[in-house]
Scaffold this motif. Structure first.
Motif, mmCIF file in Angstrom:
data_model
loop_
_atom_site.group_PDB
_atom_site.id
_atom_site.type_symbol
_atom_site.label_atom_id
_atom_site.label_comp_id
_atom_site.label_asym_id
_atom_site.label_seq_id
_atom_site.Cartn_x
_atom_site.Cartn_y
_atom_site.Cartn_z
ATOM 1 N N LYS A 212 12.226 35.551 35.857
ATOM 2 C CA LYS A 212 11.220 34.296 36.401
ATOM 3 C C LYS A 212 12.079 33.103 36.931
ATOM 4 O O LYS A 212 11.903 32.791 38.017
ATOM 5 N N LYS B 197 13.081 32.350 41.064
ATOM 6 C CA LYS B 197 12.408 31.144 41.384
ATOM 7 C C LYS B 197 13.529 30.339 42.426
ATOM 8 O O LYS B 197 13.404 30.006 43.473
ATOM 9 N N ASN C 113 13.345 21.028 34.443
ATOM 10 C CA ASN C 113 12.480 20.375 35.474
ATOM 11 C C ASN C 113 11.456 21.427 35.771
ATOM 12 O O ASN C 113 10.156 21.343 35.911
ATOM 13 N N LEU C 114 11.976 22.698 35.970
ATOM 14 C CA LEU C 114 11.161 23.870 36.565
ATOM 15 C C LEU C 114 10.084 24.090 35.301
ATOM 16 O O LEU C 114 9.145 24.589 35.629
ATOM 17 N N ILE C 115 10.439 24.207 34.036
ATOM 18 C CA ILE C 115 9.793 24.608 32.856
ATOM 19 C C ILE C 115 8.914 23.576 32.873
ATOM 20 O O ILE C 115 7.497 23.745 32.325
ATOM 21 N N LYS C 116 9.179 22.480 32.994
ATOM 22 C CA LYS C 116 8.480 21.149 32.546
ATOM 23 C C LYS C 116 7.239 21.041 33.733
ATOM 24 O O LYS C 116 6.062 20.818 33.265
ATOM 25 N N GLN C 117 7.360 21.659 34.929
ATOM 26 C CA GLN C 117 6.564 21.719 35.772
ATOM 27 C C GLN C 117 5.553 22.900 35.762
ATOM 28 O O GLN C 117 4.241 22.955 36.228
ATOM 29 N N ASN C 118 6.168 23.923 34.934
ATOM 30 C CA ASN C 118 5.289 25.214 34.726
ATOM 31 C C ASN C 118 5.353 25.561 33.022
ATOM 32 O O ASN C 118 6.177 26.463 32.731
ATOM 33 N N PRO C 119 4.629 24.717 32.247
ATOM 34 C CA PRO C 119 4.772 24.903 30.788
ATOM 35 C C PRO C 119 4.332 26.225 30.459
ATOM 36 O O PRO C 119 4.816 26.656 29.181
ATOM 37 N N GLN C 120 3.657 26.973 31.173
ATOM 38 C CA GLN C 120 3.503 28.271 30.619
ATOM 39 C C GLN C 120 4.400 29.233 30.533
ATOM 40 O O GLN C 120 4.262 30.003 29.732
ATOM 41 N N LEU C 121 5.286 29.013 31.330
ATOM 42 C CA LEU C 121 6.696 29.755 31.117
ATOM 43 C C LEU C 121 7.095 30.008 29.768
ATOM 44 O O LEU C 121 7.558 30.964 29.257
ATOM 45 N N THR C 122 7.231 28.901 28.856
ATOM 46 C CA THR C 122 7.566 28.936 27.447
ATOM 47 C C THR C 122 6.791 29.929 26.559
ATOM 48 O O THR C 122 7.067 30.120 25.619
#
Length: 252
Positions: free
Chosen positions: A207, A211, A227-236
């Motif tokens: 993913k 992106k 930053n990507l993960i911070k904007q999309n925390p569901q990734l973790t």
């Protein structure tokens, strides 16, 4: 060649067999890692270190096809495999990498190498693997090749820990001068797993890469990933519940 990175890679992973050559957005995972390491300003050469087992012939073929140096050695005695590669290639400074880390950051690698070169009179080994502060999968370890060759001779052939490499230096802190480098605040993310050990890990890494490649970016840094993960925390949530076998060693 004064500074060489080795990548420990094999096809026989128990949790995700063949993972190092699994396709991610059009490239084998190992290729993503090699290309990112090759962006380092300070690394002179990259050697993929795999085993002599027939199952790893595919890794040799991949390396030959892509003009990547490949070294083959013991399947289970990884300490012997890597130390032999260092000795045969007359390597002085070793950057130890693992084939499950496709997002390793060349910018961080260069920071560690630079620190090591400036402080080589004081330290034999510099690493972020002594304490988990960076996202797992982005660890960087730099040390004098001669000390791994030395420890390979000292550890008994039947020692079960010979399946590890750098750990065999850190388990004897009285013999070597070790330095732990911790992540700066913006990179402190010990619970964001960017390694590939399971199918869940692979889903997350895919993913992330998808992106950035869809956005036309050929290279993306650790800062951009976080930053990507911070904007999309569901990734973790994709892989943060997976048991990590390496944690028991790091706790020791």
């Amino acid at each position: 060649m004064s500074i060489t990175a080795t990548i420990q890679a094999r096809m026989g992973s128990s949790r995700l067999p063949g993972k190092v050559l699994i396709d991610i957005c059009g490239k084998p995972m190992l290729q993503w890692q090699v290309e990112r390491i090759s962006k380092s300003r300070l690394i002179d050469n990259i050697i993929v270190c795999t085993s002599i087992a027939q199952i790893d012939d595919d890794i040799q073929e991949f390396c030959d096809k892509n003009n990547i140096q490949c070294f083959r050695g013991s399947e289970n005695d990884v300490l012997e495999r890597i130390s032999s590669a260092l000795k045969e290639n007359k390597i002085k400074t070793h950057v130890e990498c693992h084939g499950d880390s496709p997002l390793i950051d060349p910018l961080i690698i260069d920071d560690f190498i630079d620190f090591f070169l400036k402080n080589s009179k004081n330290f034999d080994y510099v690493s972020s693997a002594l304490k988990t502060t960076y996202p797992p999968g982005l660890e960087v370890t730099v040390y004098k090749a001669e000390i791994l060759i030395k420890i390979n001779k000292l550890i008994k052939a039947n020692d079960p820990m010979r399946e590890h490499v750098g750990y065999n230096l850190t388990r004897f802190p009285e013999k070597f001068r070790l330095k732990s480098l911790e992540a700066p605040p913006e990179f402190f993310a010990p619970e964001i797993y960017l390694e590939v050990d399971t199918i869940e890990d692979l889903k997350l890494i895919t993913k992330i890469i998808k992106k950035f490649t869809n956005d036309g970016k050929k290279f993306f840094s650790t800062g951009e990933i976080l930053n990507l993960i911070k904007q999309n925390p569901q990734l973790t949530k994709i892989n943060n519940s997976i048991k990590r076998n390496w944690k028991s060693l790091r706790e020791i």
